[in-house]
Design a protein around this motif. Structure first.
Motif, mmCIF file in Angstrom:
data_model
loop_
_atom_site.group_PDB
_atom_site.id
_atom_site.type_symbol
_atom_site.label_atom_id
_atom_site.label_comp_id
_atom_site.label_asym_id
_atom_site.label_seq_id
_atom_site.Cartn_x
_atom_site.Cartn_y
_atom_site.Cartn_z
ATOM 1 N N SER A 291 0.808 -1.217 0.000
ATOM 2 C CA SER A 291 0.000 0.000 0.000
ATOM 3 C C SER A 291 0.842 1.269 0.000
ATOM 4 C CB SER A 291 -0.933 -0.005 1.224
ATOM 5 O OG SER A 291 -1.786 -1.123 1.188
ATOM 6 N N ASP A 335 2.382 -1.969 4.267
ATOM 7 C CA ASP A 335 1.237 -2.542 3.588
ATOM 8 C C ASP A 335 0.037 -2.555 4.531
ATOM 9 O OD1 ASP A 335 -0.089 -3.641 1.464
ATOM 10 O OD2 ASP A 335 1.026 -5.511 1.427
ATOM 11 N N SER A 390 -7.651 -1.146 1.388
ATOM 12 C CA SER A 390 -6.499 -2.027 1.522
ATOM 13 C C SER A 390 -6.215 -2.714 0.200
ATOM 14 C CB SER A 390 -6.772 -3.071 2.607
ATOM 15 O OG SER A 390 -7.889 -3.839 2.268
ATOM 16 N N LYS A 391 -4.968 -3.127 0.045
ATOM 17 C CA LYS A 391 -4.564 -3.725 -1.213
ATOM 18 C C LYS A 391 -4.912 -5.201 -1.255
ATOM 19 C CE LYS A 391 -1.149 -6.306 0.178
ATOM 20 N NZ LYS A 391 -1.158 -7.706 -0.160
#
Length: 394
Positions: A291, A335, A390-391
């Protein structure tokens, strides 16, 4: 008739008053609110457990790799500037840590420093650029008809919140859930085709991966967006169905169940309404980008809850591998993930391929996290550290 009615009215009032009195007597007294817990508890360097690494070099490098992204961040800009002048010498790096950073133990709502540390990785699955008899599972890019609405322009308190939907006339309706997308398809480019629907599910959970093509090339894909529906772990559904015990849940166990029960796989996948759309990443040997949009470092990058830990932060992690061996080291918060929520919560990136996947899939350990925060900088607040999309899901 007036007097009897009057008496009945008085009687009704008395009964009502008596019932109210009895109800008041039966009512439990209001419980006092629990004392507020400090998420960030000041600690000393001496309180940190000794690193399991030979030195701090690997963790320092992983964090410093994001300094180009953090150069304008008021929290980390000064620390990054000074870190760029530090020689890669273990003694000098340890001196830098103590000179620049303060230590805060993270605590959960129960005032416990213990939390859950899981793992994730970059999977590699066989696939094709064209649909075939074997490859029938599409990996979709962002749908052309999906509309994303950012809310923080009007409501700053909703920073990072997004609405995703499709226009029907002048009305924005929720976008299709995962079951509908799998059944009916979607108006989106197909980046590649996989042969196993469970491969796609795990790819969506991890948030990035590689697709091994017949010509030897590995197609790199990463999280691009999501359909707006909440993520629900398929492992939880298996527990609720009595198919697995809570302590048994792992990626390996989930895949074994799917292979043994192919007729129920659609039911399993429908239990998670969330659906991730991907984008193509440049071919390279670097780690996937999290992220923070920097390559992740195996063993030293973690996904965190941005409501607690801002992206780019430097942390001290103390946990174990699934075999019980210690993992105590500085790590970089680079992340986020849909399932990563809580004060003492992290997902440790283990790298690419089957070996990393085995380690990540079995990683469900207890651990502690310390925030290493620049001296003189105000601590993060939950109001100021709202998460963006979020990724990944996991």
């Amino acid at each position: 008739m007036i007097a009897p009615l009057f008496r009945r009215g008085r009687l009704a009032l008395c009964v009502a008053a008596l019932l109210a009195l009895v109800a008041g007597c039966d009512k439990e007294p209001e419980k006092p609110e629990p004392p507020k817990v400090d998420t960030y508890t000041k600690a000393s360097w001496e309180e940190l457990p000794a690193t399991s690494d030979p030195d701090l070099l690997a963790g320092f490098r992983a964090w410093r790799s994001a300094c180009a992204r953090l150069a304008k961040d008021p929290v980390w800009s000064a620390a990054c500037t000074s870190a760029g002048q530090v020689a890669e010498d273990p003694a000098e790096i340890r001196t830098w840590f103590k000179a620049q950073l303060e230590v805060y133990s993270l605590r959960n709502a129960r005032n416990s420093p213990q939390g859950l540390i899981t793992g994730y990785y970059e999977p590699v699955y066989a696939g094709s650029l064209k649909r075939s008899k074997q490859s029938t599972v599409p990996v979709y890019g962002i749908p052309d008809d999906m509309i994303v609405v950012a809310l923080d322009g009007l409501y700053p308190e909703l920073k990072g919140k997004r609405l995703r939907g499709r226009l029907e006339g002048r009305v924005l309706k929720p976008y299709d859930d995962a079951a509908s997308i799998r059944s009916n398809g979607v108006d989106a480019p197909v980046l590649a085709w996989l042969s196993d629907p469970m491969d796609l599910q795990f790819l969506q959970i991890q948030g990035s991966g590689r697709i091994q093509l017949d010509n030897g090339r590995q197609l790199r894909i990463g999280y691009a967006d999501q359909n707006g529906h909440p993520y629900r772990p398929v492992g939880r559904w298996l527990v609720e169905q009595g198919q697995l015990k809570q302590e048994e849940v792992s990626m390996g166990k989930i895949r074994d169940w799917a292979k043994a029960n192919p007729q129920r796989v659609p039911e399993l996948l429908a239990s998670n309404p969330s659906y991730v759309f991907f984008g193509l990443n440049p071919d390279s040997n670097e780690g996937p980008r999290g992220s923070l949009n920097v390559p992740l470092t195996a063993g030293y990058s973690v996904a965190i809850d941005r409501k607690v830990i801002p992206l780019g932060s430097l942390l001290w992690l103390s946990t174990t591998r699934p075999d019980g061996s210690p993992v105590i080291r500085p790590v970089a918060a680079q992340d986020t993930g849909g399932a990563i929520a809580g004060e003492v919560r992290a997902d440790l990136f283990w790298g690419t391929g089957a070996e990393a996947g085995e380690l990540a899939g079995n990683m469900k350990q207890q651990g502690q996290i310390w925030l290493l925060w620049p001296k003189g900088v105000p601590l993060p607040s939950t109001a100021a550290a709202q998460p963006q999309a979020s990724k990944s899901q996991g």
